[in-house]
Design a protein around this motif. Structure first.
Motif, PDB file in Angstrom:
ATOM      1  N   VAL A 142       0.855  -1.183   0.000  1.00  0.00           N
ATOM      2  CA  VAL A 142       0.000   0.000   0.000  1.00  0.00           C
ATOM      3  C   VAL A 142       0.896   1.239   0.000  1.00  0.00           C
ATOM      4  O   VAL A 142       1.977   1.231   0.585  1.00  0.00           O
ATOM      5  CB  VAL A 142      -0.962  -0.020   1.219  1.00  0.00           C
ATOM      6  CG1 VAL A 142      -0.208  -0.008   2.522  1.00  0.00           C
ATOM      7  CG2 VAL A 142      -1.963   1.093   1.162  1.00  0.00           C
ATOM      8  N   ASP A 148      -4.859   6.567   9.688  1.00  0.00           N
ATOM      9  CA  ASP A 148      -6.040   6.599   8.819  1.00  0.00           C
ATOM     10  C   ASP A 148      -5.646   6.368   7.363  1.00  0.00           C
ATOM     11  O   ASP A 148      -6.309   5.633   6.633  1.00  0.00           O
ATOM     12  CB  ASP A 148      -6.778   7.939   8.944  1.00  0.00           C
ATOM     13  CG  ASP A 148      -7.446   8.109  10.295  1.00  0.00           C
ATOM     14  OD1 ASP A 148      -7.661   7.093  10.994  1.00  0.00           O
ATOM     15  OD2 ASP A 148      -7.741   9.269  10.657  1.00  0.00           O
ATOM     16  N   ARG A 149      -4.557   6.993   6.934  1.00  0.00           N
ATOM     17  CA  ARG A 149      -4.099   6.848   5.548  1.00  0.00           C
ATOM     18  C   ARG A 149      -3.627   5.416   5.272  1.00  0.00           C
ATOM     19  O   ARG A 149      -3.832   4.896   4.179  1.00  0.00           O
ATOM     20  CB  ARG A 149      -2.975   7.830   5.253  1.00  0.00           C
ATOM     21  CG  ARG A 149      -3.442   9.259   5.235  1.00  0.00           C
ATOM     22  CD  ARG A 149      -2.293  10.208   5.020  1.00  0.00           C
ATOM     23  NE  ARG A 149      -2.733  11.572   5.274  1.00  0.00           N
ATOM     24  CZ  ARG A 149      -1.937  12.557   5.603  1.00  0.00           C
ATOM     25  NH1 ARG A 149      -0.638  12.349   5.716  1.00  0.00           N
ATOM     26  NH2 ARG A 149      -2.404  13.762   5.812  1.00  0.00           N
ATOM     27  N   ARG A 179      -4.734   2.679   6.612  1.00  0.00           N
ATOM     28  CA  ARG A 179      -5.905   1.803   6.504  1.00  0.00           C
ATOM     29  C   ARG A 179      -6.615   1.960   5.160  1.00  0.00           C
ATOM     30  O   ARG A 179      -7.272   1.046   4.694  1.00  0.00           O
ATOM     31  CB  ARG A 179      -6.873   2.089   7.639  1.00  0.00           C
ATOM     32  CG  ARG A 179      -6.335   1.691   8.998  1.00  0.00           C
ATOM     33  CD  ARG A 179      -7.279   2.119  10.111  1.00  0.00           C
ATOM     34  NE  ARG A 179      -6.685   2.034  11.408  1.00  0.00           N
ATOM     35  CZ  ARG A 179      -6.642   0.926  12.138  1.00  0.00           C
ATOM     36  NH1 ARG A 179      -7.164  -0.184  11.686  1.00  0.00           N
ATOM     37  NH2 ARG A 179      -6.081   0.936  13.330  1.00  0.00           N
ATOM     38  N   SER A 180      -6.486   3.125   4.539  1.00  0.00           N
ATOM     39  CA  SER A 180      -7.181   3.355   3.269  1.00  0.00           C
ATOM     40  C   SER A 180      -6.195   3.686   2.156  1.00  0.00           C
ATOM     41  O   SER A 180      -6.516   4.421   1.233  1.00  0.00           O
ATOM     42  CB  SER A 180      -8.181   4.503   3.423  1.00  0.00           C
ATOM     43  OG  SER A 180      -7.492   5.698   3.752  1.00  0.00           O
ATOM     44  N   ASP A 229      -3.504   3.691  -1.044  1.00  0.00           N
ATOM     45  CA  ASP A 229      -3.639   3.470  -2.480  1.00  0.00           C
ATOM     46  C   ASP A 229      -2.556   2.490  -2.929  1.00  0.00           C
ATOM     47  O   ASP A 229      -1.378   2.732  -2.729  1.00  0.00           O
ATOM     48  CB  ASP A 229      -3.481   4.812  -3.193  1.00  0.00           C
ATOM     49  CG  ASP A 229      -3.571   4.709  -4.696  1.00  0.00           C
ATOM     50  OD1 ASP A 229      -3.799   3.603  -5.211  1.00  0.00           O
ATOM     51  OD2 ASP A 229      -3.415   5.744  -5.350  1.00  0.00           O
ATOM     52  N   GLU A 230      -2.957   1.392  -3.550  1.00  0.00           N
ATOM     53  CA  GLU A 230      -1.990   0.383  -3.963  1.00  0.00           C
ATOM     54  C   GLU A 230      -1.229   0.762  -5.231  1.00  0.00           C
ATOM     55  O   GLU A 230      -0.226   0.150  -5.548  1.00  0.00           O
ATOM     56  CB  GLU A 230      -2.690  -0.959  -4.161  1.00  0.00           C
ATOM     57  CG  GLU A 230      -3.205  -1.536  -2.866  1.00  0.00           C
ATOM     58  CD  GLU A 230      -3.749  -2.938  -3.044  1.00  0.00           C
ATOM     59  OE1 GLU A 230      -3.263  -3.672  -3.911  1.00  0.00           O
ATOM     60  OE2 GLU A 230      -4.670  -3.287  -2.301  1.00  0.00           O
TER      61      GLU A 230
END
Length: 168
Positions: A46, A68-69, A71-72, A74-75
């Motif tokens: 990630v 937070d970043r 966990r979400s 961008d791959e």
């Protein structure tokens, strides 16, 4: 909070001291490609931006933002530094961590272990249980000198060792 977030924030702070670790370019954003390994051996990559909006943000405020970043994340986003976090089951091998094409360095983070260490408190030595982790930096000598790689690693360790303790 994920333990990985602590390492990512510390890497972001260390990049302030040694920006050439990040692709050899000036650091405007701090996108790190994080390779996470699970206890099953599965890996997940990630990309996480560890930049913060405010330079005055405390380490704990930065930690929450980065968590937070993470966990979400961008791959597919391009990154300037690779972080290999081997998680609770992993450890660093006695070899360099892989460095992606176009990057100057990569950081390897092993498993946290508890050890008895001697610490000085108020002038007295006393045994304490400490959380210890092996951290390594692999780098291309054509893009990063040994002394700058060592400086980055020293700053990373300093940030982790001096992380502010939570208020009681």
């Amino acid at each position: 909070l994920l333990l990985t977030s602590y390492y990512l924030v510390a890497c972001g702070v260390a990049l302030d001291t040694v920006p050439e670790v990040y692709c050899g370019k000036p650091v405007t954003n701090r996108v790190l490609r994080v390779e996470l390994a699970a206890s099953t051996g599965d890996t997940h990559a990630v990309a996480v931006d560890v930049s913060t909006g405010s330079a005055e943000a405390s380490l704990d405020e930065r930690l929450s933002e980065v968590d937070d970043r993470l966990r979400s994340g961008d791959e597919t986003r391009a990154a300037g530094l690779m972080i290999h976090h081997y998680g609770p089951s992993g450890s660093l091998l006695a070899m360099p961590t892989p460095i992606a094409r176009g990057l100057n360095a990569s950081v390897g983070i092993g498993a946290v272990q508890r050890r008895i260490v001697v610490r000085v408190t108020n002038g007295d030595e006393a045994p304490r249980v400490a959380a210890l982790v092996y951290v390594s930096v692999s780098f291309h000598p054509s893009g990063l000198t040994l002394d700058r790689a060592n400086r980055f690693l020293a700053e990373l360790v300093r940030v982790l060792e001096q992380w502010p303790a939570p208020a009681t």
